[in-house]
Motif scaffolding. Structure first.
Motif, PDB file in Angstrom:
ATOM      1  N   ILE A  93      22.173 -51.843  31.343  1.00  0.00           N
ATOM      2  CA  ILE A  93      23.579 -52.354  31.414  1.00  0.00           C
ATOM      3  C   ILE A  93      24.189 -53.117  30.102  1.00  0.00           C
ATOM      4  CG2 ILE A  93      25.399 -53.307  33.338  1.00  0.00           C
ATOM      5  CD1 ILE A  93      23.111 -53.053  35.307  1.00  0.00           C
ATOM      6  N   THR A  94      23.635 -54.492  30.165  1.00  0.00           N
ATOM      7  CA  THR A  94      23.767 -54.866  28.844  1.00  0.00           C
ATOM      8  C   THR A  94      24.160 -54.133  27.131  1.00  0.00           C
ATOM      9  OG1 THR A  94      22.516 -56.973  29.991  1.00  0.00           O
ATOM     10  CG2 THR A  94      23.395 -57.412  27.435  1.00  0.00           C
ATOM     11  N   SER A  95      23.110 -53.528  26.954  1.00  0.00           N
ATOM     12  CA  SER A  95      23.601 -52.512  25.449  1.00  0.00           C
ATOM     13  C   SER A  95      24.494 -51.735  26.096  1.00  0.00           C
ATOM     14  CB  SER A  95      21.605 -51.706  25.861  1.00  0.00           C
ATOM     15  OG  SER A  95      21.211 -51.598  26.800  1.00  0.00           O
ATOM     16  N   GLY A  96      24.747 -51.040  27.108  1.00  0.00           N
ATOM     17  CA  GLY A  96      25.461 -50.288  27.512  1.00  0.00           C
ATOM     18  C   GLY A  96      26.902 -51.153  26.967  1.00  0.00           C
ATOM     19  N   ALA A  97      27.362 -52.303  28.067  1.00  0.00           N
ATOM     20  CA  ALA A  97      29.011 -52.720  27.507  1.00  0.00           C
ATOM     21  C   ALA A  97      28.212 -53.000  26.168  1.00  0.00           C
ATOM     22  CB  ALA A  97      28.467 -53.863  28.319  1.00  0.00           C
ATOM     23  N   LEU A  98      27.453 -53.779  25.320  1.00  0.00           N
ATOM     24  CA  LEU A  98      27.228 -53.951  23.982  1.00  0.00           C
ATOM     25  C   LEU A  98      27.816 -53.227  22.762  1.00  0.00           C
ATOM     26  CD1 LEU A  98      24.282 -57.076  23.436  1.00  0.00           C
ATOM     27  CD2 LEU A  98      27.243 -57.326  23.302  1.00  0.00           C
ATOM     28  N   VAL A 113      36.646 -55.497  24.088  1.00  0.00           N
ATOM     29  CA  VAL A 113      36.809 -56.064  25.737  1.00  0.00           C
ATOM     30  C   VAL A 113      36.994 -55.258  27.252  1.00  0.00           C
ATOM     31  CG1 VAL A 113      37.380 -57.684  28.524  1.00  0.00           C
ATOM     32  CG2 VAL A 113      37.162 -58.709  25.757  1.00  0.00           C
ATOM     33  N   GLY A 114      37.602 -53.908  27.268  1.00  0.00           N
ATOM     34  CA  GLY A 114      37.747 -52.724  27.742  1.00  0.00           C
ATOM     35  C   GLY A 114      36.745 -52.212  27.921  1.00  0.00           C
ATOM     36  N   SER A 115      36.550 -51.505  26.669  1.00  0.00           N
ATOM     37  CA  SER A 115      35.534 -50.868  26.510  1.00  0.00           C
ATOM     38  C   SER A 115      33.934 -51.163  26.532  1.00  0.00           C
ATOM     39  CB  SER A 115      35.741 -50.830  24.640  1.00  0.00           C
ATOM     40  OG  SER A 115      34.220 -49.774  24.255  1.00  0.00           O
ATOM     41  N   ALA A 116      34.080 -52.877  26.758  1.00  0.00           N
ATOM     42  CA  ALA A 116      32.672 -53.046  27.057  1.00  0.00           C
ATOM     43  C   ALA A 116      32.562 -52.855  28.957  1.00  0.00           C
ATOM     44  CB  ALA A 116      32.433 -54.685  25.744  1.00  0.00           C
ATOM     45  N   ALA A 117      33.244 -52.953  29.301  1.00  0.00           N
ATOM     46  CA  ALA A 117      33.854 -53.506  30.723  1.00  0.00           C
ATOM     47  C   ALA A 117      33.853 -51.874  30.802  1.00  0.00           C
ATOM     48  CB  ALA A 117      35.071 -53.847  31.479  1.00  0.00           C
ATOM     49  N   LEU A 122      29.406 -47.537  33.593  1.00  0.00           N
ATOM     50  CA  LEU A 122      28.437 -46.275  32.872  1.00  0.00           C
ATOM     51  C   LEU A 122      27.797 -46.823  33.451  1.00  0.00           C
ATOM     52  CD1 LEU A 122      29.634 -43.887  32.041  1.00  0.00           C
ATOM     53  CD2 LEU A 122      29.497 -44.321  30.599  1.00  0.00           C
ATOM     54  N   LEU A 123      27.109 -47.727  32.472  1.00  0.00           N
ATOM     55  CA  LEU A 123      25.573 -47.405  33.230  1.00  0.00           C
ATOM     56  C   LEU A 123      25.633 -48.066  33.468  1.00  0.00           C
ATOM     57  CD1 LEU A 123      23.412 -47.237  30.613  1.00  0.00           C
ATOM     58  CD2 LEU A 123      25.942 -46.719  29.243  1.00  0.00           C
ATOM     59  N   ALA A 124      25.900 -48.972  34.504  1.00  0.00           N
ATOM     60  CA  ALA A 124      25.473 -49.684  35.623  1.00  0.00           C
ATOM     61  C   ALA A 124      25.489 -48.918  37.135  1.00  0.00           C
ATOM     62  CB  ALA A 124      26.562 -50.815  35.888  1.00  0.00           C
ATOM     63  N   LEU A 125      26.433 -47.882  37.041  1.00  0.00           N
ATOM     64  CA  LEU A 125      26.649 -46.355  37.768  1.00  0.00           C
ATOM     65  C   LEU A 125      25.040 -45.840  37.238  1.00  0.00           C
ATOM     66  CD1 LEU A 125      30.193 -45.198  37.899  1.00  0.00           C
ATOM     67  CD2 LEU A 125      28.114 -46.616  39.109  1.00  0.00           C
ATOM     68  N   ILE A 126      24.707 -45.202  36.662  1.00  0.00           N
ATOM     69  CA  ILE A 126      23.657 -43.849  36.313  1.00  0.00           C
ATOM     70  C   ILE A 126      22.577 -45.126  37.170  1.00  0.00           C
ATOM     71  CG2 ILE A 126      22.363 -43.431  33.757  1.00  0.00           C
ATOM     72  CD1 ILE A 126      25.152 -43.175  32.340  1.00  0.00           C
ATOM     73  N   GLU A 127      22.241 -46.576  36.187  1.00  0.00           N
ATOM     74  CA  GLU A 127      21.007 -47.008  36.445  1.00  0.00           C
ATOM     75  C   GLU A 127      20.876 -47.077  38.092  1.00  0.00           C
ATOM     76  OE1 GLU A 127      18.808 -47.792  34.660  1.00  0.00           O
ATOM     77  OE2 GLU A 127      19.236 -47.326  33.025  1.00  0.00           O
ATOM     78  N   GLY A 128      22.300 -47.828  38.779  1.00  0.00           N
ATOM     79  CA  GLY A 128      22.083 -47.280  40.271  1.00  0.00           C
ATOM     80  C   GLY A 128      21.633 -45.720  40.774  1.00  0.00           C
ATOM     81  N   ALA A 129      22.228 -45.357  40.208  1.00  0.00           N
ATOM     82  CA  ALA A 129      21.901 -43.169  40.637  1.00  0.00           C
ATOM     83  C   ALA A 129      20.643 -43.646  40.450  1.00  0.00           C
ATOM     84  CB  ALA A 129      22.854 -43.152  39.969  1.00  0.00           C
ATOM     85  N   LEU A 171      35.719 -37.348  25.067  1.00  0.00           N
ATOM     86  CA  LEU A 171      36.639 -36.634  24.576  1.00  0.00           C
ATOM     87  C   LEU A 171      38.141 -37.225  24.404  1.00  0.00           C
ATOM     88  CD1 LEU A 171      35.602 -33.807  25.532  1.00  0.00           C
ATOM     89  CD2 LEU A 171      35.835 -34.183  23.567  1.00  0.00           C
ATOM     90  N   SER A 172      38.280 -38.523  25.543  1.00  0.00           N
ATOM     91  CA  SER A 172      39.212 -38.810  26.128  1.00  0.00           C
ATOM     92  C   SER A 172      39.083 -39.820  24.957  1.00  0.00           C
ATOM     93  CB  SER A 172      39.251 -39.426  27.239  1.00  0.00           C
ATOM     94  OG  SER A 172      38.543 -40.112  27.528  1.00  0.00           O
ATOM     95  N   PRO A 173      40.087 -40.577  24.421  1.00  0.00           N
ATOM     96  CA  PRO A 173      38.966 -41.567  23.061  1.00  0.00           C
ATOM     97  C   PRO A 173      39.448 -42.469  23.696  1.00  0.00           C
ATOM     98  CG  PRO A 173      41.427 -40.087  21.960  1.00  0.00           C
ATOM     99  CD  PRO A 173      41.242 -39.859  23.816  1.00  0.00           C
ATOM    100  N   PRO A 174      40.204 -44.052  24.781  1.00  0.00           N
ATOM    101  CA  PRO A 174      40.167 -44.838  24.731  1.00  0.00           C
ATOM    102  C   PRO A 174      39.043 -45.757  24.858  1.00  0.00           C
ATOM    103  CG  PRO A 174      41.506 -44.030  26.308  1.00  0.00           C
ATOM    104  CD  PRO A 174      41.301 -42.586  25.496  1.00  0.00           C
ATOM    105  N   LEU A 175      38.370 -44.863  25.973  1.00  0.00           N
ATOM    106  CA  LEU A 175      36.851 -46.291  26.076  1.00  0.00           C
ATOM    107  C   LEU A 175      35.727 -46.171  24.541  1.00  0.00           C
ATOM    108  CD1 LEU A 175      34.336 -47.304  28.103  1.00  0.00           C
ATOM    109  CD2 LEU A 175      34.201 -44.631  28.175  1.00  0.00           C
ATOM    110  N   ILE A 176      35.653 -44.940  24.041  1.00  0.00           N
ATOM    111  CA  ILE A 176      34.699 -45.659  22.729  1.00  0.00           C
ATOM    112  C   ILE A 176      35.328 -44.996  21.493  1.00  0.00           C
ATOM    113  CG2 ILE A 176      32.520 -45.726  21.955  1.00  0.00           C
ATOM    114  CD1 ILE A 176      31.843 -44.302  24.840  1.00  0.00           C
ATOM    115  N   SER A 177      36.332 -45.713  21.459  1.00  0.00           N
ATOM    116  CA  SER A 177      37.038 -44.762  20.039  1.00  0.00           C
ATOM    117  C   SER A 177      35.663 -45.247  18.170  1.00  0.00           C
ATOM    118  CB  SER A 177      37.747 -44.880  20.081  1.00  0.00           C
ATOM    119  OG  SER A 177      38.595 -46.133  20.202  1.00  0.00           O
ATOM    120  N   PHE A 178      35.556 -43.847  17.859  1.00  0.00           N
ATOM    121  CA  PHE A 178      34.823 -44.442  17.269  1.00  0.00           C
ATOM    122  C   PHE A 178      35.312 -43.827  16.054  1.00  0.00           C
ATOM    123  CE2 PHE A 178      31.674 -44.409  13.915  1.00  0.00           C
ATOM    124  CZ  PHE A 178      31.670 -45.316  13.627  1.00  0.00           C
TER     125      PHE A 178
END
Lengths: 189, 208
Positions: A93-98, A113-117, A122-129, A171-178
């Motif tokens: 989770i932490t590494s996903g945020a970082l 901040v938004g992207s980290a959140a 996302l990673l918390a959901l995946i790990e939880g699942a 594919l939708s830029p705002p989250l991880i727009s590198f």
């Protein structure tokens, strides 16, 4: 694909990088094939050609940005394993945020901040699942013999969950727009 | 094989020590056995020592597991490795190109930016190219392995050739041929390199 055990730590980075590249390239290939097909002039020949051109140019790019994501994620994950001396969901989770934060660094602190959140959630959901799935599976198979099968299944489902999420976020830029698209500011296409 | 001829004196000494002295064995036979650590060849061993020469690794495996990892398990690693290598070399190339292109500029911010741009662009380009080549290669490799049901260097070479052909498939027949030949050469060299020890070993054994 009898049993998929994750690699031990330093090599996991390479492995994750490759996995991410594969996911990105294949997902991007399918997406761009459809998009190129629809965006081309009328006529099957033109459409196929446009589709091929789109796949050829864009699929490796998407694969590359996925690979950056995967590699960075895994590097942070491994550093945390090393520093904390244990492997648990908090690491991912932490590494996903970082990772989200670092990759959005060029877009300013708010975007970071938004992207980290988003990355953390996302990673918390995946790990939880993954955890839920392992619990569920272990309730089904009581004898310990199946544990590798369980882990394997959990891993596959985790990948399946992660895949659309990452693809969508890519594919939708705002989250991880590198992509270096500071100049045109609005789209990264 | 590894023991070479240097164990003859040792072997005879041990034979003398144990008294019995391997009845049917000349020293030349005993000489082939590597004497490692605490268990040298026992004179009571009722075997032709030639069979004791091990030139392959032996592991205890869980039942049902393959001896080597299949192509699928290695695919991600290959792709990731290629991607990272490509990024590294591309960055170097970008540095070279950037320095060359801005040779006659003063050391200033625009120059740095230009070089940096070149580095990132070339790095990404190379990483993407090598990564997709590796992806194609791995995909072909896995498919060929599964369809043939066997795993050897033929798979490597076939996958390499197909990768080259597909990668250059938009360049007409000539491009396809060129790509195929390039893939064939590279993977052929790799297969040779991979089998070098083995081949040397078999030649040595024939002459033994």
């Amino acid at each position: 694909m009898e049993e998929y055990a994750r690699e031990p730590c330093p090599w996991r980075i390479v492995d994750d990088c490759g996995g991410a590249f594969t996911m990105g390239a294949i997902g991007g290939g399918i997406f761009q094939a459809i998009k190129g097909f629809r965006n081309s002039p009328v006529g099957v020949n033109h459409r196929l050609r446009g589709s091929l051109a789109a796949v050829k140019t864009r699929a490796p790019q998407l694969g590359g940005s996925f690979a950056v994501w995967g590699g960075l994620f895994s590097m942070i994950d491994c550093s945390m394993v090393r520093m904390r001396g244990k492997e648990d969901p908090w690491n991912s989770i932490t590494s996903g945020a970082l990772t989200g934060a670092i990759l959005a660094a060029r877009n300013g602190p708010v975007a970071m901040v938004g992207s980290a959140a988003m990355g953390g959630i996302l990673l918390a959901l995946i790990e939880g699942a993954g955890i839920l799935l392992t619990r569920f599976a272990s309730a089904q198979f009581q004898n310990g013999k199946e544990s590798s099968v369980q882990q394997h299944k959990a891993f596959v489902v985790q990948c399946l969950l992660m895949y659309p999420a990452l693809l969508w976020s890519k594919l939708s830029p705002p989250l991880i727009s590198f992509q270096v698209c500071k100049k045109s500011k609005q789209s990264c296409t | 094989m590894e023991g070479g001829g240097n164990t003859t004196t040792k072997g005879s000494g041990l034979g003398g020590l144990f008294g019995a002295g391997g009845a049917g064995y000349s020293h030349a036979d005993l000489a082939g056995v590597p004497l490692t650590g605490m268990s040298p060849l026992s004179p009571y061993l009722n075997l032709d020592p030639k069979y004791l020469v091990q030139d392959t690794d032996e592991f205890i495996l869980p039942t049902g597991a393959n001896k080597t990892r299949g192509r699928f398990e290695l695919a991600f690693f290959t792709i990731g490795g290629c991607c990272m290598t490509g990024a590294a070399f591309g960055a170097l190339n970008g540095l070279r190109l950037g320095l060359k292109e801005t040779q006659n500029m003063a050391w200033s911010k625009p120059r740095n930016v230009q070089i940096l741009n070149m580095v990132t662009r070339q790095g990404a380009l190379w990483a993407n190219t090598l990564g997709s080549l590796a992806l194609l290669y791995s995909a072909f490799g896995v498919v060929i392995e599964k369809t043939r049901g066997a795993e050897d260097d033929l798979n490597t070479i076939a996958a390499g050739t197909l990768t080259g052909m597909l990668y250059k498939s938009t360049g007409g027949v000539r491009g396809i041929a060129r790509g195929g030949i390039a893939g064939l050469t590279l993977t052929g060299l790799y297969a040779l390199y991979n089998n070098w020890e083995h081949m040397k070993g078999s030649i040595a054994r024939q002459s033994l």
